[in-house]
Enzyme design. Structure first.
Site, PDB file in Angstrom:
ATOM      1  N   HIS A 156      -4.214  -5.115   9.076  1.00 35.95           N
ATOM      2  CA  HIS A 156      -3.346  -4.474   8.078  1.00 35.95           C
ATOM      3  C   HIS A 156      -3.405  -5.161   6.701  1.00 35.95           C
ATOM      4  CE1 HIS A 156       0.088  -2.762   6.056  1.00 35.95           C
ATOM      5  NE2 HIS A 156       0.741  -3.905   6.121  1.00 35.95           N
ATOM      6  N   GLU A 210       7.760 -12.758   6.144  1.00 35.96           N
ATOM      7  CA  GLU A 210       8.682 -11.887   6.870  1.00 35.96           C
ATOM      8  C   GLU A 210       8.458 -11.963   8.388  1.00 35.96           C
ATOM      9  OE1 GLU A 210      10.981 -10.060   5.359  1.00 35.96           O
ATOM     10  OE2 GLU A 210      11.665  -8.766   6.992  1.00 35.96           O
ATOM     11  N   ASP A 211       7.197 -12.001   8.806  1.00 40.35           N
ATOM     12  CA  ASP A 211       6.886 -11.792  10.228  1.00 40.35           C
ATOM     13  C   ASP A 211       6.318 -12.990  10.980  1.00 40.35           C
ATOM     14  OD1 ASP A 211       7.666  -9.186   9.833  1.00 40.35           O
ATOM     15  OD2 ASP A 211       5.641  -8.425   9.538  1.00 40.35           O
ATOM     16  N   ASP A 262      -6.479  27.936  -4.217  1.00 38.84           N
ATOM     17  CA  ASP A 262      -7.065  26.804  -4.928  1.00 38.84           C
ATOM     18  C   ASP A 262      -7.848  27.339  -6.112  1.00 38.84           C
ATOM     19  OD1 ASP A 262      -7.891  24.241  -5.557  1.00 38.84           O
ATOM     20  OD2 ASP A 262      -9.447  24.144  -4.015  1.00 38.84           O
TER      21      ASP A 262
HETATM   22 MN    MN Z   1       2.724  -4.657   5.304  1.00 40.36          MN
END
Ligand code: MN
Length: 308
Positions: free
Chosen positions: A66, A94-95, A272
């Site tokens: 990620h 944070e994690d 379109d």
């Molecule tokens: Mn993230």
């Protein structure tokens, strides 16, 4: 050449060093910022990888994929080295057990301030008061560094791209928040590339049938590319005759914008319009000359012509 041992060791790595995502994003970064120090980006990756080791995403992939993907989106945007380093580390405080103090001593106060801003932003954004959040509050939460917001957008884009791994209910909740808060933020910051991608992901989550309809329409329409190519070459001839130095490109619309037009116009089929962009290389007068030439031959559709 490589010894058998080196080759065997390399084959044990999750990716080869020539094509691994970190090398790729560093290469992109160096191609835009030639004096950038790739070592610090690599160091940030190694730190994040060590801290997140053992953590998985909902999709079952290692968590480190990620932050690497977020940093890659930002290197494509041409952001600076500090932004890429902060992006690699954006979820560590944070994690994981990594502290903001450790981060500051390893990567300096500038990166630490951005990561701290991102961590606070998440608390505000996902906290209990999140519903009431305004754009203004988000901008204040970012402190004085706009890079916090740009990283937040890239972070959300990657989460939206990988939304399939979540339940339908959370997909809808996350997509709605993205539509209401982060898309307007893209507008404010002028980051259209991320906005387009976000909106397509939102459409997929909030209206799977609309998304499927437009996707199918785009794959099946006949003669579209040929038509655009004919128009492009007619534009080229006219402008060349008018001695305007310019580049003409086909600019496809994204799925969400076609869908929005279709719904707003109550069309029974996807609606379109072909789009061409004329980029003039020269002074302002050349732009007006180009406009005159093109509108002299093709009548503009009211409200659909854009002067950038
Ligand atoms: Mn993230």
């Amino acid at each position: 050449g490589e010894s058998g041992l080196t080759r065997r060791l390399k084959s044990l790595l999750p990716w080869s060093t020539d094509t691994d995502p970190v090398s790729t994003l560093i290469r992109t970064h160096k191609s835009i910022h030639s004096d950038a120090d790739p070592g610090i980006v690599r160091h940030a990756y190694e730190t994040a990888e060590r801290m997140h080791r053992g953590q998985m995403r909902k999709s079952g992939e290692p968590f480190i994929t990620h932050p690497v993907a977020v940093a890659a989106i930002l290197s494509d945007l041409g952001m600076d080295t500090v932004t890429l380093v902060a992006a690699m580390l954006h979820d560590t405080v944070e994690d994981t057990s990594y502290t903001i103090a450790a981060l500051e001593s390893d990567f300096g106060p500038e990166v630490a301030l951005i990561v701290d801003g991102l961590t606070k932003f998440d608390k505000l954004f996902f906290g209990e008061a999140a519903e009431a959040e305004t754009l203004r509050k988000l901008i204040i939460a970012a402190g004085r560094d706009v890079r916090v917001l740009v990283i937040k957008l890239a972070d959300r884009l990657h989460n939206m791209r990988t939304l399939d791994a979540r339940s339908t209910k959370s997909q809808q909740r996350i997509a709605t928040a993205t539509r209401d808060v982060l898309v307007p933020l893209c507008d404010r910051l002028g980051i259209q590339v991320i906005k387009r991608d976000l909106e397509d992901c939102i459409l997929k989550a909030l209206s799977p049938s609309g998304y499927a309809l437009i996707t199918e329409y785009l794959a099946q329409r006949e003669g579209w590319n040929e038509y655009l190519e004919r128009a492009r070459s007619a534009f080229t001839t006219e402008l060349k005759n008018g001695r305007v130095d310019c580049k003409i490109t086909v600019r496809p619309r994204h799925l969400y914008s076609i869908w929005k037009d279709t719904v707003a116009g109550r069309h029974s089929e996807p609606h379109d319009l072909p789009r061409l962009v004329v980029q003039v290389d020269g002074d302002d007068m050349d732009c007006y000359a180009a406009l005159g030439i093109i509108h002299g031959r093709w009548r503009p559709v009211p409200g659909r012509f854009k002067d950038f």
